[in-house]
Enzyme design. Sequence first.
Site, PDB file in Angstrom:
ATOM      1  N   SER A  61       8.147 -40.806  59.680  1.00  0.00           N
ATOM      2  CA  SER A  61       8.681 -40.894  58.510  1.00  0.00           C
ATOM      3  C   SER A  61       9.856 -39.981  58.314  1.00  0.00           C
ATOM      4  O   SER A  61      10.890 -40.404  58.711  1.00  0.00           O
ATOM      5  CB  SER A  61       7.351 -40.369  57.867  1.00  0.00           C
ATOM      6  N   ASP A  76       0.580 -49.581  55.933  1.00  0.00           N
ATOM      7  CA  ASP A  76       1.239 -48.264  55.480  1.00  0.00           C
ATOM      8  C   ASP A  76       1.610 -48.195  54.151  1.00  0.00           C
ATOM      9  O   ASP A  76       2.300 -49.290  53.716  1.00  0.00           O
ATOM     10  CB  ASP A  76       2.488 -48.002  56.330  1.00  0.00           C
ATOM     11  N   HIS A 130      -0.044 -45.022  57.709  1.00  0.00           N
ATOM     12  CA  HIS A 130       1.024 -44.069  57.835  1.00  0.00           C
ATOM     13  C   HIS A 130       0.508 -42.923  58.319  1.00  0.00           C
ATOM     14  O   HIS A 130       1.363 -41.789  58.885  1.00  0.00           O
ATOM     15  CB  HIS A 130       1.618 -43.566  56.625  1.00  0.00           C
TER      16      HIS A 130
END
Length: 277
Positions: free
Chosen positions: A148, A223, A256
């Site tokens: 991320s 995600d 995620h």
Amino acid sequence: MSLKLIEQHCIFDGEQYKYRHYSEVLQCDMTFSIYLPSNKERKKIPLIWWLSGLTCTDDNFSQKSGFQRLAEKYQVAVIIPDTSPRGENVANDEAWDLGQGAGFYLNATQDPWAKNYKMYTYITDELSGIASTLVPNFSGKESIMGHSMGGHGAFVIGMKNASRFKAISAFSPILSPSQVPWGIKAFSSYLGEDKTAWKEWDASELIKETGMPPILISQGTADTFYPEQLVETTFLENARESNQEVNYKKIEGYDHSYFFIATFLDDHFAFHMKHLS
């Protein structure tokens, strides 16, 4: 150097360490974690950097991913910095996506952030110097990976130091921070409103340069931040135009979280070791 060992754990025959030290670059106390494999054969050991995402510390990857099994298998050291400067005297924001826990791996130029928020220099210079003293039989070969915001950091640091890092990989990375809400908020605060100053911290701009390391990206289709924060279009278009080697994998059903990371970490370690061997 004020290096204090605060945790040590034996895992998969290697050792997981956690240290605290005072950072001259960030002007605050910092922690970081490092895994050293057993190295029973006393061979040269390469180093992989892992950069974590928003709200994380150096504990998330070391405690949730199970990476140590792979690091021991491949006999590679892994270092995990924190995600920002920390402390009562360090600038912060009430929001979770700015300030402490959200350093974005850049060097801030705007007040009140400029004093402490220099994560790029901290990692590439100060912490790198410390790491080189902690890895026994260090081969000098390094690569970098992240998740991320840490994926963004891995690309920025890896591509701005393309001769140093042999490979770059990321899970669910912020690839075009200048175009998405997380990045726009952070860049406006840390770097100011002049968007030309943002380019040197944007992977989609840096990928235009030739001679970048090989890249692997894994992105889950479930995600909740994709595609709004994690859109890949500009990055991949610019990579194609510059003939850059990018393996972008979109994987059905994954989110995620560290469940995603743990599932596909084997692929990423194999990719890195191909270029670190």
